[in-house]
Design an enzyme around this catalytic site. Structure first.
Site, PDB file in Angstrom:
ATOM      1  N   ASP A   1     -11.199   2.738   3.302  1.00  0.00           N
ATOM      2  CA  ASP A   1     -11.539   1.322   3.129  1.00  0.00           C
ATOM      3  C   ASP A   1     -13.032   1.143   2.817  1.00  0.00           C
ATOM      4  O   ASP A   1     -13.441   0.085   2.352  1.00  0.00           O
ATOM      5  CB  ASP A   1     -11.253   0.546   4.433  1.00  0.00           C
ATOM      6  CG  ASP A   1      -9.951  -0.230   4.379  1.00  0.00           C
ATOM      7  OD1 ASP A   1      -9.605  -0.712   3.278  1.00  0.00           O
ATOM      8  OD2 ASP A   1      -9.285  -0.358   5.429  1.00  0.00           O
TER       9      ASP A   1
ATOM     10  N   GLN B   1      -4.911  -1.535   9.062  1.00  0.00           N
ATOM     11  CA  GLN B   1      -4.816  -2.871   8.468  1.00  0.00           C
ATOM     12  C   GLN B   1      -5.481  -3.902   9.373  1.00  0.00           C
ATOM     13  O   GLN B   1      -5.230  -3.953  10.576  1.00  0.00           O
ATOM     14  CB  GLN B   1      -3.337  -3.224   8.225  1.00  0.00           C
ATOM     15  CG  GLN B   1      -3.110  -4.518   7.471  1.00  0.00           C
ATOM     16  CD  GLN B   1      -3.659  -4.510   6.045  1.00  0.00           C
ATOM     17  OE1 GLN B   1      -3.757  -3.469   5.399  1.00  0.00           O
ATOM     18  NE2 GLN B   1      -4.038  -5.672   5.552  1.00  0.00           N
TER      19      GLN B   1
ATOM     20  N   LYS C   1       0.844  -1.201   0.000  1.00  0.00           N
ATOM     21  CA  LYS C   1       0.000   0.000   0.000  1.00  0.00           C
ATOM     22  C   LYS C   1       0.880   1.252   0.000  1.00  0.00           C
ATOM     23  O   LYS C   1       0.606   2.219  -0.701  1.00  0.00           O
ATOM     24  CB  LYS C   1      -0.966  -0.019   1.201  1.00  0.00           C
ATOM     25  CG  LYS C   1      -2.104  -1.010   0.996  1.00  0.00           C
ATOM     26  CD  LYS C   1      -2.944  -1.289   2.224  1.00  0.00           C
ATOM     27  CE  LYS C   1      -3.916  -2.437   1.897  1.00  0.00           C
ATOM     28  NZ  LYS C   1      -4.743  -2.864   3.030  1.00  0.00           N
TER      29      LYS C   1
HETATM   30  N1  GUN Z   1      -6.934  -6.871   5.483  1.00  0.00           N
HETATM   31  C1  GUN Z   1      -7.194  -7.615   4.380  1.00  0.00           C
HETATM   32  N2  GUN Z   1      -7.797  -6.874   3.438  1.00  0.00           N
HETATM   33  C2  GUN Z   1      -7.919  -5.634   3.940  1.00  0.00           C
HETATM   34  C3  GUN Z   1      -8.449  -4.412   3.419  1.00  0.00           C
HETATM   35  O1  GUN Z   1      -8.956  -4.311   2.299  1.00  0.00           O
HETATM   36  N3  GUN Z   1      -8.377  -3.337   4.253  1.00  0.00           N
HETATM   37  C4  GUN Z   1      -7.850  -3.422   5.504  1.00  0.00           C
HETATM   38  N4  GUN Z   1      -7.856  -2.324   6.239  1.00  0.00           N
HETATM   39  N5  GUN Z   1      -7.357  -4.532   6.007  1.00  0.00           N
HETATM   40  C5  GUN Z   1      -7.383  -5.626   5.231  1.00  0.00           C
END
Ligand code: GUN
Length: 285
Positions: free
Chosen positions: A119, A96, A52
């Protein structure tokens, strides 16, 4: 033989569009900025977070990185989110998941200001999605829609079958397909005759988390297949929720695993950062 939908290519196109928008914002003196918060040392989460931050760098989005130890308390994490909510420089907050067991995930997600919820997990944004008015849409579901549309497939009037009813994929992707004027059916573990339902589908989105769940005899000729699953097999290879070898013979379009939906999640996250930044600065993008 199906057309293989190239998620890597489509996600690159989206990241390049984001990059252009970020550059335009910078010309106006606005620097888009995402805060990425990781708690603990889960190796998979570390990889996701690294990717990311790399995507931010590629797109010209500033990233603020918070890597907290696994014994961080819920109060400490809530305090950090409060600080980021009040930080005018920061346009988006990504925590996350999964979080360590002693932290209530729901409480954390509720604390993030909806306008910084890149998100798209906050119930306020989920509500807007359900009435077709969301600016910040959950990234993986939004990525599925982009894959379908950018392959030249019109969703209007199509029978869309979603396999799986999770809050993070199944439900929101169903709502997005509905917003695109699809006729949507959601299947789950209690559905009677799932094979019959799937065989009516013009478009199938598979998000059940069961390796190779959708078999060749469950789909009709010409179906468009979006496979959200990422399952690790015994031989270490990744496979989706769709039996690719069987279904590919009947599908008109199909996403591979890896290289289908996977890369789209981060691309849509980058897009959400720009959407959030524009909204917060009252500019159109
Ligand atoms: N963990 C796995 N996929 C995601 C996601 O799309 N966003 C977040 N914040 N955590 C994750």
């Amino acid at each position: 033989m199906a057309n293989i939908i190239d998620g890597k290519l489509i996600s690159m196109d989206i990241k390049n569009e984001v990059k252009e928008k970020a550059a335009k914002l910078k010309e106006k003196g606005i620097e888009p900025c995402l805060a990425v918060v990781l708690v603990g040392e889960d190796p998979a989460s570390q990889v996701y977070v690294r990717n990311k931050k790399k995507a931010c760098e590629y797109c010209g989005i500033k990233s603020l990185s918070y890597e907290l130890s696994g014994d961080t308390t819920e109060e400490e994490l809530l305090a950090l989110i409060d600080e980021l909510n009040n930080n005018k420089e920061c346009n988006g907050i990504l925590v996350q998941l999964p979080l360590p067991k002693h932290i209530d995930e729901n409480k954390i997600l509720l604390k993030i200001l909806p306008e910084k919820d890149v998100d798209g997990f906050h119930p306020y944004n989920v509500g807007l999605l359900s009435i077709g008015k969301a600016d910040l849409k959950a990234c993986t579901p939004a990525g599925c829609i982009e894959l379908i549309k950018r392959s030249g497939v019109d969703i209007t009037g199509k029978n869309c079958v979603v396999v799986g009813r999770s809050n993070i994929v199944g439900k929101p992707v169903g709502m997005l397909l509905l917003s695109e004027n699809g006729t949507v059916t959601t299947c789950h573990s209690k559905t009677n005759d799932i094979k019959f339902v799937c065989r009516q589908a013009d478009i199938i989105v598979a998000a059940v988390g069961i390796p190779k769940f959708v078999k060749g005899d469950m789909v009709k000729e010409g179906v468009v297949v979006i496979d959200v699953g990422i399952n690790r097999m015994e031989n270490g290879k990744l496979c989706g929720d769709v039996d690719f070898e069987e279904v590919e013979k009947k599908a008109s379009y199909i996403t591979p695993v890896p290289g289908g939906v996977g890369p789209m999640t981060i691309a849509m996250l980058m897009n959400n950062c720009i959407v959030a930044c524009c909204k917060q600065n009252n500019v159109v993008c």
